[in-house]
Design a protein around this motif. Structure first.
Motif, PDB file in Angstrom:
ATOM      1  N   THR A   1      45.315 -14.661  19.980  1.00  0.00           N
ATOM      2  CA  THR A   1      45.654 -16.405  19.693  1.00  0.00           C
ATOM      3  C   THR A   1      45.737 -16.997  20.985  1.00  0.00           C
ATOM      4  O   THR A   1      46.064 -18.043  20.540  1.00  0.00           O
ATOM      5  N   THR A   2      46.385 -16.006  21.727  1.00  0.00           N
ATOM      6  CA  THR A   2      47.162 -16.877  23.022  1.00  0.00           C
ATOM      7  C   THR A   2      46.637 -15.825  23.638  1.00  0.00           C
ATOM      8  O   THR A   2      45.870 -14.876  24.289  1.00  0.00           O
ATOM      9  N   LYS A   3      45.961 -16.997  25.449  1.00  0.00           N
ATOM     10  CA  LYS A   3      45.189 -17.150  26.413  1.00  0.00           C
ATOM     11  C   LYS A   3      46.189 -16.909  27.933  1.00  0.00           C
ATOM     12  O   LYS A   3      46.369 -18.184  27.642  1.00  0.00           O
TER      13      LYS A   3
ATOM     14  N   PHE B   1      34.179 -18.945  28.016  1.00  0.00           N
ATOM     15  CA  PHE B   1      34.364 -17.149  28.518  1.00  0.00           C
ATOM     16  C   PHE B   1      35.867 -16.561  28.046  1.00  0.00           C
ATOM     17  O   PHE B   1      34.980 -15.571  26.898  1.00  0.00           O
ATOM     18  N   LEU B   2      36.630 -16.736  27.755  1.00  0.00           N
ATOM     19  CA  LEU B   2      37.438 -16.905  26.990  1.00  0.00           C
ATOM     20  C   LEU B   2      37.801 -16.587  25.550  1.00  0.00           C
ATOM     21  O   LEU B   2      38.646 -15.694  25.035  1.00  0.00           O
ATOM     22  N   MET B   3      37.246 -17.176  25.014  1.00  0.00           N
ATOM     23  CA  MET B   3      36.626 -17.399  23.760  1.00  0.00           C
ATOM     24  C   MET B   3      36.624 -17.112  22.469  1.00  0.00           C
ATOM     25  O   MET B   3      35.441 -17.063  21.707  1.00  0.00           O
ATOM     26  N   ARG B   4      35.071 -16.198  23.770  1.00  0.00           N
ATOM     27  CA  ARG B   4      34.190 -15.188  23.264  1.00  0.00           C
ATOM     28  C   ARG B   4      34.637 -14.075  23.051  1.00  0.00           C
ATOM     29  O   ARG B   4      35.955 -13.701  22.903  1.00  0.00           O
ATOM     30  N   PRO B   5      34.072 -13.544  21.584  1.00  0.00           N
ATOM     31  CA  PRO B   5      34.987 -12.264  21.069  1.00  0.00           C
ATOM     32  C   PRO B   5      35.196 -11.095  22.084  1.00  0.00           C
ATOM     33  O   PRO B   5      34.135 -10.798  23.192  1.00  0.00           O
ATOM     34  N   ALA B   6      35.813 -10.045  21.837  1.00  0.00           N
ATOM     35  CA  ALA B   6      36.059  -9.556  22.877  1.00  0.00           C
ATOM     36  C   ALA B   6      35.222  -8.165  23.215  1.00  0.00           C
ATOM     37  O   ALA B   6      35.808  -8.107  24.108  1.00  0.00           O
TER      38      ALA B   6
END
Length: 219
Positions: free
Chosen positions: A5-7, A209-214
């Motif tokens: 939840t944190t990037k 991009f960072l919100m995409r599934p891992a």
């Protein structure tokens, strides 16, 4: 690496000159980015931290091992390598603020990248360049380098050109002369405000991009 939840995003000052405007350009970009750090609809919180390549005092790459083998098959021997690797590995994404020297990326920027591989593999980069022509050649060359390392370079790459203002001395506009003396000219700063939308757009692509599934962000 941070939790889901944190990037954490690093904004990297690329210039390593003794007299430089790199930190001023980074602050200019950072102020714009900080306005975009609100929580996303997916409840992911983004944080921004400054990283200055110059502070790591990296010599021309001096390790015996290949960076792509660290840490899984080999280890760095030198403290400067370990410190740089550990710092960069902490982040999920990067905003690289780079000057342009002689139609290319500064040697210090390329050298710092050459110390890395697994620390940045599969992660996104936003390249923001500056120079007399906006640093397009530096941006282009860094895109090639980073993509060869399985890094995702976002499509929008803002390019900040120095103002072509008077007086012109030996073919160089006044703001370029000021830049060589370590001062960001007011005319250039005002013109760069017009590039704010590009910076915001590129940062949006980085966050998306960072919100995409891992599983979709691995190289």
């Amino acid at each position: 690496m941070t939790d889901s939840t944190t990037k954490k995003i690093a904004i990297i000052t690329g210039s390593t000159r003794a007299v430089r405007i790199g930190p001023q350009v980074t602050r200019f970009v950072q102020k714009i980015l900080e306005e975009q750090l609100s929580t996303s609809p997916n409840a992911i919180q983004f944080t921004l931290a400054e990283v200055d390549i110059s502070s790591f005092e990296l010599p021309v790459f001096d390790e015996e091992v290949i960076p792509a083998t660290v840490p899984y098959m080999a280890q760095f021997a030198h403290e400067h390598s370990k410190a740089w690797s550990a710092e960069i590995a902490k982040y999920d994404g990067y905003v690289l603020v780079t000057a342009c020297y002689n139609a290319g990326a500064p040697g210090g920027v390329k050298n710092a990248i050459d110390y890395l591989y697994n620390e940045i593999k599969g992660k996104p980069f936003l390249i923001v360049s500056y120079g007399i022509m906006g640093g397009d050649k530096a941006s282009d060359s860094l895109k090639i380098t980073l993509e060869s390392m399985n890094v995702h370079v976002v499509e929008t790459r803002p390019m900040l050109a120095f103002a072509k203002n008077e007086p012109i001395t030996r073919g160089m506009p006044w703001d370029m002369i000021q830049a060589s003396q370590g001062k960001l000219g007011d005319d250039s700063a005002q013109e760069w405000i017009k590039k704010k939308d590009d910076i915001v757009k590129g940062f949006g692509e980085l966050k998306e991009f960072l919100m995409r599934p891992a599983e979709t962000t691995s190289a």
